[in-house]
Design a protein around this motif. Structure first.
Motif, PDB file in Angstrom:
ATOM      1  N   ASP A 215       0.847  -1.182   0.000  1.00 25.43           N
ATOM      2  CA  ASP A 215       0.000   0.000   0.000  1.00 25.43           C
ATOM      3  C   ASP A 215       0.888   1.238   0.000  1.00 25.43           C
ATOM      4  OD1 ASP A 215      -1.728   2.200   0.990  1.00 25.43           O
ATOM      5  OD2 ASP A 215      -3.204   0.585   1.230  1.00 25.43           O
TER       6      ASP A 215
ATOM      7  N   SER B 297     -13.889  -6.692  -8.679  1.00 20.82           N
ATOM      8  CA  SER B 297     -14.133  -6.235  -7.295  1.00 20.82           C
ATOM      9  C   SER B 297     -14.094  -4.723  -7.129  1.00 20.82           C
ATOM     10  CB  SER B 297     -13.070  -6.842  -6.375  1.00 20.82           C
ATOM     11  OG  SER B 297     -11.788  -6.317  -6.712  1.00 20.82           O
TER      12      SER B 297
ATOM     13  N   GLN C  34     -11.322  -3.283  -6.769  1.00 29.79           N
ATOM     14  CA  GLN C  34     -10.080  -3.059  -6.024  1.00 29.79           C
ATOM     15  C   GLN C  34      -8.893  -2.874  -6.975  1.00 29.79           C
ATOM     16  OE1 GLN C  34     -10.160  -6.564  -3.573  1.00 29.79           O
ATOM     17  NE2 GLN C  34     -11.481  -5.638  -2.016  1.00 29.79           N
TER      18      GLN C  34
ATOM     19  N   GLY D 111     -11.837   0.984  -4.916  1.00 26.51           N
ATOM     20  CA  GLY D 111     -12.954   0.276  -4.278  1.00 26.51           C
ATOM     21  C   GLY D 111     -12.918   0.453  -2.778  1.00 26.51           C
ATOM     22  N   ASP D 112     -13.066  -0.636  -2.060  1.00 27.34           N
ATOM     23  CA  ASP D 112     -13.083  -0.555  -0.596  1.00 27.34           C
ATOM     24  C   ASP D 112     -11.689  -0.570   0.008  1.00 27.34           C
ATOM     25  OD1 ASP D 112     -12.247  -3.144  -0.913  1.00 27.34           O
ATOM     26  OD2 ASP D 112     -13.975  -4.081   0.036  1.00 27.34           O
ATOM     27  N   GLY D 113     -10.643  -0.529  -0.828  1.00 25.60           N
ATOM     28  CA  GLY D 113      -9.272  -0.457  -0.327  1.00 25.60           C
ATOM     29  C   GLY D 113      -8.678  -1.812   0.006  1.00 25.60           C
ATOM     30  N   GLY D 114      -9.447  -2.871  -0.209  1.00 23.51           N
ATOM     31  CA  GLY D 114      -8.987  -4.212   0.103  1.00 23.51           C
ATOM     32  C   GLY D 114      -8.212  -4.843  -1.028  1.00 23.51           C
ATOM     33  N   CYS D 115      -7.796  -6.054  -0.790  1.00 22.76           N
ATOM     34  CA  CYS D 115      -6.940  -6.738  -1.761  1.00 22.76           C
ATOM     35  C   CYS D 115      -7.237  -8.223  -1.829  1.00 22.76           C
ATOM     36  CB  CYS D 115      -5.484  -6.501  -1.361  1.00 22.76           C
ATOM     37  SG  CYS D 115      -4.341  -7.657  -2.060  1.00 22.76           S
TER      38      CYS D 115
ATOM     39  N   GLY E 288     -11.691 -11.188   1.556  1.00 25.80           N
ATOM     40  CA  GLY E 288     -12.354 -10.024   2.123  1.00 25.80           C
ATOM     41  C   GLY E 288     -11.464  -9.179   3.010  1.00 25.80           C
TER      42      GLY E 288
ATOM     43  N   ARG F  26      -8.055  -6.942   4.002  1.00 30.58           N
ATOM     44  CA  ARG F  26      -7.279  -5.933   3.290  1.00 30.58           C
ATOM     45  C   ARG F  26      -6.013  -6.550   2.671  1.00 30.58           C
ATOM     46  NH1 ARG F  26      -3.356  -1.534   6.037  1.00 30.58           N
ATOM     47  NH2 ARG F  26      -2.652  -0.525   4.120  1.00 30.58           N
TER      48      ARG F  26
END
Lengths: 137, 137
Positions: free
Chosen positions: A36, A79, A81, A105-109, A113, A115
């Motif tokens: 990140d 997704s 992401q 997106g939601d910052g996840g990877c 589900g 991060r």
């Protein structure tokens, strides 16, 4: 003009040169670590072949080669992401890449589900062997 | 008792279970990312086979499998740059490891003398293609 990668030269050229000459393995892949860009957290490890690396460099978004599905993989296409590449680095012998990414997106990877894909630590004692313990990521 | 690794089970067991069942590739290896435990900087990417992973877990120091030399590699045995493992993590599908390490000796990692193996960034423009630029690590 399509971006082409030359074959690796001498050791000195590979290690100290200014030309990207990825050292793809026998399977045509190099490993790529995604971290990140905001806090340096390691998100995942995946692989790129020449086509996905070229697309990543040319588009500024991470494209991998999915070994399990055997196909090009535009991370986040489903997704949301998306991984926007803030910086790409290569290691000394040019067989590994590191990308610092801004995640959409939601910052996840991780497909589970979380991060990051690295959500478990390995513990060890003689009695129970190597066990996994969830950690916050 | 020597630490043994069971074969990976179902997807759910691999992803959510509490047992380390590394998914070694056809070459018998898993990738391992080493980051500095103090600031999270990515130092290197290397590989472990079952023997080196076992030694790493049992001794608390990083042992790799050197693909170029085809031998076990106790990182730092020559240079003094021993990597003491503060924490080991495994990823969702258990085919990649992440170790947070305390580095001995001069604190470096790369055989070129730099702290990290990722000392060059990839730049790209249509005219000159993919070029490498040194960065501070």
């Amino acid at each position: 003009m399509t971006l082409q990668f030359d074959k690796p030269g001498t050791g000195a050229e590979v290690e100290e040169g200014a030309v990207l000459t990825p050292r793809f393995g026998a399977d045509g892949l190099v490993a790529c670590i995604a971290v990140d860009a905001h806090d340096g957290a390691v998100l995942m490890l995946a692989h790129m072949n020449a086509v996905s690396l070229r697309r990543t460099i040319e588009t500024g978004e991470a494209w991998y080669w999915s070994r399990s599905r055997g196909e090009l993989w535009h991370k986040g296409a489903t997704s949301g992401q998306i991984q926007r590449v803030v910086e790409m680095r290569v290691d000394c012998d040019q067989d590994a890449l590191l990308i610092r990414v801004d995640v959409g997106g939601d910052g996840g990877c991780c497909h589970t589900g979380r991060r990051s894909c690295f959500y478990r630590a390995v513990t060890f004692d003689e009695g129970s062997g190597a066990r996994l313990v969830p950690i916050g990521t």
